[in-house]
Design a protein around this motif. Structure first.
Motif, PDB file in Angstrom:
ATOM      1  N   ILE A  43      -3.147  -3.680  -1.343  1.00 37.12           N
ATOM      2  CA  ILE A  43      -4.256  -1.783  -1.755  1.00 37.12           C
ATOM      3  C   ILE A  43      -3.120  -1.615  -2.565  1.00 37.12           C
ATOM      4  N   SER A  44      -2.311  -2.167  -2.878  1.00 35.37           N
ATOM      5  CA  SER A  44      -1.578  -0.987  -4.048  1.00 35.37           C
ATOM      6  C   SER A  44      -1.964  -1.786  -5.605  1.00 35.37           C
ATOM      7  N   GLY A  45      -2.537  -3.120  -5.194  1.00 39.51           N
ATOM      8  CA  GLY A  45      -3.416  -3.475  -6.531  1.00 39.51           C
ATOM      9  C   GLY A  45      -4.470  -2.970  -6.583  1.00 39.51           C
ATOM     10  N   MET A  46      -5.192  -2.878  -5.614  1.00 44.23           N
ATOM     11  CA  MET A  46      -6.273  -2.157  -5.129  1.00 44.23           C
ATOM     12  C   MET A  46      -6.870  -0.538  -5.496  1.00 44.23           C
ATOM     13  N   ALA A  47      -5.089   0.428  -6.069  1.00 44.98           N
ATOM     14  CA  ALA A  47      -5.401   1.218  -5.964  1.00 44.98           C
ATOM     15  C   ALA A  47      -4.374   1.328  -8.575  1.00 44.98           C
ATOM     16  N   LEU A  48      -3.955   0.474  -8.118  1.00 45.55           N
ATOM     17  CA  LEU A  48      -3.534  -0.039  -9.600  1.00 45.55           C
ATOM     18  C   LEU A  48      -5.184  -0.182 -10.247  1.00 45.55           C
ATOM     19  N   LYS A  49      -5.747  -1.121 -10.252  1.00 45.89           N
ATOM     20  CA  LYS A  49      -6.844  -1.304 -10.411  1.00 45.89           C
ATOM     21  C   LYS A  49      -8.518  -0.460 -10.282  1.00 45.89           C
ATOM     22  N   LYS A  50      -7.778   0.474  -9.775  1.00 41.82           N
ATOM     23  CA  LYS A  50      -8.955   1.699 -10.162  1.00 41.82           C
ATOM     24  C   LYS A  50      -8.435   3.353 -10.818  1.00 41.82           C
ATOM     25  N   GLY A  51      -6.991   2.450 -11.268  1.00 42.79           N
ATOM     26  CA  GLY A  51      -6.246   3.836 -12.371  1.00 42.79           C
ATOM     27  C   GLY A  51      -5.787   4.646 -11.340  1.00 42.79           C
ATOM     28  N   ALA A  52      -5.619   4.902 -10.063  1.00 42.08           N
ATOM     29  CA  ALA A  52      -4.734   5.416  -9.438  1.00 42.08           C
ATOM     30  C   ALA A  52      -3.254   5.346  -8.716  1.00 42.08           C
ATOM     31  N   ARG A  53      -2.772   5.743 -10.168  1.00 43.55           N
ATOM     32  CA  ARG A  53      -0.974   4.993 -10.611  1.00 43.55           C
ATOM     33  C   ARG A  53      -0.132   5.734  -9.643  1.00 43.55           C
ATOM     34  N   GLU A  54      -0.550   6.998  -8.999  1.00 37.54           N
ATOM     35  CA  GLU A  54       0.324   7.647  -7.892  1.00 37.54           C
ATOM     36  C   GLU A  54       0.103   7.355  -6.343  1.00 37.54           C
ATOM     37  N   ILE A  55      -1.094   6.604  -6.225  1.00 36.55           N
ATOM     38  CA  ILE A  55      -1.219   5.775  -5.001  1.00 36.55           C
ATOM     39  C   ILE A  55      -0.341   4.760  -4.884  1.00 36.55           C
ATOM     40  N   TYR A  56      -0.410   4.155  -6.154  1.00 41.05           N
ATOM     41  CA  TYR A  56       0.011   2.207  -6.502  1.00 41.05           C
ATOM     42  C   TYR A  56       1.922   3.413  -5.938  1.00 41.05           C
ATOM     43  N   GLU A  57       1.973   3.780  -6.899  1.00 43.92           N
ATOM     44  CA  GLU A  57       3.764   4.418  -6.901  1.00 43.92           C
ATOM     45  C   GLU A  57       4.270   4.482  -5.346  1.00 43.92           C
ATOM     46  N   MET A  58       3.357   5.102  -4.759  1.00 44.21           N
ATOM     47  CA  MET A  58       3.908   5.937  -3.278  1.00 44.21           C
ATOM     48  C   MET A  58       3.574   4.789  -2.129  1.00 44.21           C
ATOM     49  N   ILE A  59       2.701   3.450  -2.170  1.00 44.28           N
ATOM     50  CA  ILE A  59       2.610   2.308  -1.716  1.00 44.28           C
ATOM     51  C   ILE A  59       3.501   1.899  -1.479  1.00 44.28           C
ATOM     52  N   GLN A  60       4.074   1.467  -3.253  1.00 40.69           N
ATOM     53  CA  GLN A  60       5.048   0.665  -3.376  1.00 40.69           C
ATOM     54  C   GLN A  60       6.598   1.432  -2.775  1.00 40.69           C
ATOM     55  N   ARG A  61       6.586   2.388  -2.803  1.00 38.13           N
ATOM     56  CA  ARG A  61       8.102   3.094  -2.072  1.00 38.13           C
ATOM     57  C   ARG A  61       7.938   2.810  -1.111  1.00 38.13           C
ATOM     58  N   LEU A  62       6.807   3.169   0.102  1.00 41.23           N
ATOM     59  CA  LEU A  62       6.407   3.662   1.496  1.00 41.23           C
ATOM     60  C   LEU A  62       7.211   2.002   1.629  1.00 41.23           C
ATOM     61  N   GLY A  63       5.863   0.652   1.480  1.00 34.91           N
ATOM     62  CA  GLY A  63       6.304  -0.424   1.309  1.00 34.91           C
ATOM     63  C   GLY A  63       8.527  -0.525   1.411  1.00 34.91           C
ATOM     64  N   GLY A  64       8.763  -0.570   0.304  1.00 36.74           N
ATOM     65  CA  GLY A  64      10.121  -0.157  -0.124  1.00 36.74           C
ATOM     66  C   GLY A  64      10.797   0.387   1.042  1.00 36.74           C
ATOM     67  N   MET A  65      10.670   1.078   1.594  1.00 35.00           N
ATOM     68  CA  MET A  65      11.305   1.607   3.003  1.00 35.00           C
ATOM     69  C   MET A  65      10.969   0.699   4.084  1.00 35.00           C
ATOM     70  N   PHE A  66      10.205   0.098   4.555  1.00 37.13           N
ATOM     71  CA  PHE A  66       9.845  -0.786   5.434  1.00 37.13           C
ATOM     72  C   PHE A  66      10.326  -1.860   5.397  1.00 37.13           C
ATOM     73  N   ARG A  67      10.150  -2.570   4.239  1.00 39.37           N
ATOM     74  CA  ARG A  67      11.756  -3.697   3.841  1.00 39.37           C
ATOM     75  C   ARG A  67      12.484  -3.525   4.373  1.00 39.37           C
ATOM     76  N   TYR A  68      13.199  -2.157   4.292  1.00 40.21           N
ATOM     77  CA  TYR A  68      14.506  -1.819   3.837  1.00 40.21           C
ATOM     78  C   TYR A  68      15.002  -1.915   6.014  1.00 40.21           C
ATOM     79  N   ILE A  69      13.923  -0.668   6.668  1.00 40.65           N
ATOM     80  CA  ILE A  69      13.873  -0.492   8.111  1.00 40.65           C
ATOM     81  C   ILE A  69      14.017  -2.257   8.476  1.00 40.65           C
ATOM     82  N   THR A  70      13.468  -3.351   8.628  1.00 43.28           N
ATOM     83  CA  THR A  70      13.120  -4.169   8.991  1.00 43.28           C
ATOM     84  C   THR A  70      13.468  -5.403   8.589  1.00 43.28           C
ATOM     85  N   ASN A  71      14.630  -5.357   7.388  1.00 47.90           N
ATOM     86  CA  ASN A  71      15.398  -6.456   6.752  1.00 47.90           C
ATOM     87  C   ASN A  71      16.742  -6.871   7.578  1.00 47.90           C
ATOM     88  N   LYS A  72      16.940  -5.787   8.081  1.00 47.70           N
ATOM     89  CA  LYS A  72      18.634  -6.123   7.719  1.00 47.70           C
ATOM     90  C   LYS A  72      18.712  -6.288   9.088  1.00 47.70           C
TER      91      LYS A  72
END
Length: 190
Positions: free
Chosen positions: A1-30
Motif C-alpha cells: 500500500i505504501s509503495g502504491m501511495a508513493l507511486k501515485k505521489g501521495a507522500r503523506e499517505i506513504y508516511e502515515m502507512i510507514q508510521r502505522l507499520g512501525g507501531m504494529f511492529r513495536y506492539i507485536t515484536n516485543k
C-alpha cells in the motif's frame, strides 16, 4: 500500500502507512513487557505523527525527553494509551487549539513523566471516580489499555510506591504524572 501511495505521489499517505507499520511492529515484536524509554518514545512519535496529521494546525505537541533516561526501562505501552486519552477525551470535541506537553526526565533516582493537555478536563466528581479506580487493588478487565492497566503494570514491576497520578480541572486541563524508579536496562537484567 505504501509503495502504491508513493507511486501515485501521495507522500503523506506513504508516511502515515510507514508510521502505522512501525507501531504494529513495536506492539507485536516485543518478547517481554519491559522496554527502553527510547523504544517507547519512538513508538510514541509514530502515534503522535498520525495524530498531528489528523488534527493539523489545531494541535501543538511539545515532547521533551531527558537524555539521561533514554536507556532506562519502562513497561511496554505505558505512554501511548495515556496520551490517547488526551486525544479521545480532551481534544475530540474541543474548539480551541489543543496543546499537549510530554516531559520525561530523571529526578533524583526516579523517572518522572508528565503528560498534560489543555483539553476538556474532568469535573471533580469524574476525577474522583478515576482516582478511585486507580486506588483499588482489584483489576477489572477492560478492552482498552488505559490508566488502570498502566498503573497496575508499573506497580507490579516496581512496587506500590510508583505508578500513575491524575489531576484535572473541568474545561481547563488534565495532567497525568507517572513515577518509576530509574533503572537502566543493564541493571534490570542482572
Amino acid at each position: 500500500i505504501s509503495g502504491m501511495a508513493l507511486k501515485k505521489g501521495a507522500r503523506e499517505i506513504y508516511e502515515m502507512i510507514q508510521r502505522l507499520g512501525g507501531m504494529f511492529r513495536y506492539i507485536t515484536n516485543k518478547r517481554g513487557d519491559l522496554v527502553f524509554v527510547w523504544e517507547e518514545v519512538q513508538h510514541l512519535q509514530n502515534y503522535l505523527y498520525i495524530q498531528k496529521v489528523r488534527f493539523g494546525e489545531n494541535i501543538t505537541i511539545d515532547l521533551f525527553v531527558d537524555e539521561q533516561v533514554k536507556d532506562a526501562i519502562i513497561p511496554l505501552l505505558s505512554l501511548q494509551p495515556i496520551i490517547e486519552n488526551s486525544f479521545k477525551h480532551g481534544f475530540e470535541s474541543q474548539i480551541e487549539k489543543g496543546i499537549l506537553k510530554i516531559e520525561i526526565q530523571k529526578v533524583f533516582d526516579e523517572i518522572e513523566i508528565m503528560i498534560e493537555d489543555n483539553g476538556m478536563g474532568m469535573s471533580e466528581e469524574v476525577l474522583l471516580q478515576v482516582r478511585n479506580k486507580l486506588s483499588t487493588d482489584s483489576y477489572i478487565y477492560n478492552r482498552s489499555i488505559g490508566l488502570k492497566n498502566v498503573d497496575t503494570r508499573i506497580k507490579l514491576y516496581f512496587g506500590h510506591e510508583y505508578g500513575v497520578e491524575i489531576l484535572s480541572q473541568k474545561s481547563k486541563f488534565t495532567k497525568v504524572l507517572i513515577r518509576l524508579p530509574f533503572q537502566e536496562g543493564s541493571e534490570f537484567k542482572k
